[in-house]
Design a protein around this motif. Structure first.
Motif, PDB file in Angstrom:
ATOM      1  N   ASP A  80       0.857  -1.182   0.000  1.00  0.00           N
ATOM      2  CA  ASP A  80       0.000   0.000   0.000  1.00  0.00           C
ATOM      3  C   ASP A  80       0.894   1.232   0.000  1.00  0.00           C
ATOM      4  OD1 ASP A  80      -2.079  -1.781   0.240  1.00  0.00           O
ATOM      5  OD2 ASP A  80      -2.574  -1.243   2.312  1.00  0.00           O
ATOM      6  N   HIS A  81       0.429   2.286  -0.640  1.00  0.00           N
ATOM      7  CA  HIS A  81       1.198   3.533  -0.682  1.00  0.00           C
ATOM      8  C   HIS A  81       0.548   4.558   0.244  1.00  0.00           C
ATOM      9  CE1 HIS A  81       3.742   6.705  -2.254  1.00  0.00           C
ATOM     10  NE2 HIS A  81       2.657   7.457  -2.172  1.00  0.00           N
ATOM     11  N   PRO A  82       1.271   5.012   1.283  1.00  0.00           N
ATOM     12  CA  PRO A  82       0.707   6.052   2.158  1.00  0.00           C
ATOM     13  C   PRO A  82       0.902   7.435   1.519  1.00  0.00           C
ATOM     14  CG  PRO A  82       2.829   5.321   2.999  1.00  0.00           C
ATOM     15  CD  PRO A  82       2.545   4.499   1.773  1.00  0.00           C
ATOM     16  N   ASN A  83      -0.195   8.084   1.185  1.00  0.00           N
ATOM     17  CA  ASN A  83      -0.116   9.427   0.619  1.00  0.00           C
ATOM     18  C   ASN A  83       0.180  10.445   1.716  1.00  0.00           C
ATOM     19  OD1 ASN A  83      -0.487   8.965  -2.096  1.00  0.00           O
ATOM     20  ND2 ASN A  83      -2.708   9.212  -2.013  1.00  0.00           N
ATOM     21  N   PRO A  84       0.950  11.477   1.390  1.00  0.00           N
ATOM     22  CA  PRO A  84       1.206  12.525   2.376  1.00  0.00           C
ATOM     23  C   PRO A  84      -0.055  13.350   2.614  1.00  0.00           C
ATOM     24  CG  PRO A  84       2.135  13.136   0.252  1.00  0.00           C
ATOM     25  CD  PRO A  84       1.609  11.738   0.110  1.00  0.00           C
ATOM     26  N   GLY A  92      -3.463  11.785   2.604  1.00  0.00           N
ATOM     27  CA  GLY A  92      -3.380  11.107   3.888  1.00  0.00           C
ATOM     28  C   GLY A  92      -3.927   9.692   3.892  1.00  0.00           C
ATOM     29  N   GLU A  93      -4.351   9.175   2.744  1.00  0.00           N
ATOM     30  CA  GLU A  93      -4.904   7.822   2.680  1.00  0.00           C
ATOM     31  C   GLU A  93      -3.842   6.825   2.220  1.00  0.00           C
ATOM     32  OE1 GLU A  93      -8.596   7.368   0.574  1.00  0.00           O
ATOM     33  OE2 GLU A  93      -9.242   9.397   1.108  1.00  0.00           O
ATOM     34  N   LYS A  94      -4.064   5.546   2.562  1.00  0.00           N
ATOM     35  CA  LYS A  94      -3.226   4.464   2.048  1.00  0.00           C
ATOM     36  C   LYS A  94      -3.900   3.901   0.814  1.00  0.00           C
ATOM     37  CE  LYS A  94      -0.527   2.754   5.846  1.00  0.00           C
ATOM     38  NZ  LYS A  94      -0.086   1.576   6.584  1.00  0.00           N
ATOM     39  N   HIS A  99      -1.934   0.822  -8.326  1.00  0.00           N
ATOM     40  CA  HIS A  99      -2.228   2.248  -8.272  1.00  0.00           C
ATOM     41  C   HIS A  99      -1.311   2.988  -9.245  1.00  0.00           C
ATOM     42  CE1 HIS A  99       0.762   1.744  -4.848  1.00  0.00           C
ATOM     43  NE2 HIS A  99       1.423   2.519  -5.689  1.00  0.00           N
ATOM     44  N   HIS A 101       0.888   6.688  -9.799  1.00  0.00           N
ATOM     45  CA  HIS A 101       1.440   7.927  -9.260  1.00  0.00           C
ATOM     46  C   HIS A 101       1.395   8.966 -10.371  1.00  0.00           C
ATOM     47  CE1 HIS A 101       3.389   6.113  -5.627  1.00  0.00           C
ATOM     48  NE2 HIS A 101       3.224   5.026  -6.379  1.00  0.00           N
ATOM     49  N   LYS A 110       5.156  11.393  -5.216  1.00  0.00           N
ATOM     50  CA  LYS A 110       4.841  10.814  -3.909  1.00  0.00           C
ATOM     51  C   LYS A 110       3.350  10.582  -3.673  1.00  0.00           C
ATOM     52  CE  LYS A 110       9.117  11.319  -2.136  1.00  0.00           C
ATOM     53  NZ  LYS A 110       9.937  10.872  -3.244  1.00  0.00           N
TER      54      LYS A 110
END
Length: 162
Positions: A80-84, A92-94, A99, A101, A110
C-alpha cells in the motif's frame, strides 16, 4: 517543476521512437526502455519487471530533461502507498496496489491514486490487469501516445494471479 509544466508534459501528444513496429514486454527480472517525442520534448517510457515478485510490473513516463522525476508511474504489485497530507484527492490515505502515481508540484511522484478514480482515469478490469499487453496499452494511452496503433506487442505472459 511547476504544475502547468508537469501537466503539459503528461498531456502532450507523443509518438514512439522505435526502429521496429514491435514492442517487447520484458520477461521476468528484465526491463525495456522506449523513447518517445512530442512536438518539443523527448521522453523515456520504462517497462520494468525487475524484482523478486513474478507479477511485478512497473511502467513509468519520464521527460528526458527531467528524467529523475517520473511524471506517471503505474505499480501493479507492491505494498500500500501512504499518501502525504495535503490538499489533493486521497490525501493522507493508504492506496493499495495496483495504483498510479501522478506527478504534482511540491510532491513529485509521492502521490498515488486508485486506478479507477476520476483523478487517475486509468480504468482496468480485473481481466485486463492479468494481461501485461492490455496494461501496457492502457498506460501508453494515458501517456497520450498517438501512434500506438502502428505497433504490435510481444510478451511471454506468465500464468498466475496478482
Amino acid at each position: 517543476m511547476q504544475q502547468p509544466e508537469i501537466d503539459n508534459l503528461i498531456n502532450s501528444l507523443k509518438r514512439l521512437l522505435l526502429d521496429t513496429t514491435l514492442i517487447n514486454i520484458p520477461d521476468f527480472n528484465n526491463k525495456e526502455l522506449i523513447e518517445a517525442k512530442s512536438h518539443s520534448d523527448y521522453f523515456y517510457i520504462d517497462l520494468n519487471k525487475q524484482g523478486r515478485r513474478l507479477k511485478r510490473y512497473t511502467l513509468q513516463l519520464r521527460a528526458k530533461r527531467k528524467k529523475e522525476l517520473p511524471l506517471l508511474r503505474l505499480d501493479l504489485v507492491g505494498p500500500d502507498h501512504p499518501n502525504p497530507p495535503g490538499n489533493f484527492p486521497f490525501a493522507g490515505e493508504k492506496i493499495p496496489c495496483p495504483h498510479i502515481h501522478i506527478a504534482k508540484e511540491g510532491y513529485g511522484d509521492k502521490i498515488a491514486y486508485p486506478l479507477n478514480s476520476e483523478t487517475a482515469g486509468l480504468y482496468l478490469t480485473e481481466e485486463e490487469l492479468e494481461d501485461f499487453i492490455q496494461v501496457t496499452k492502457k498506460f501508453l494511452d494515458k501517456c497520450n501516445v498517438g501512434n500506438l496503433s502502428t505497433y504490435s506487442f510481444n510478451t511471454q505472459q506468465e500464468q498466475f494471479n496478482i
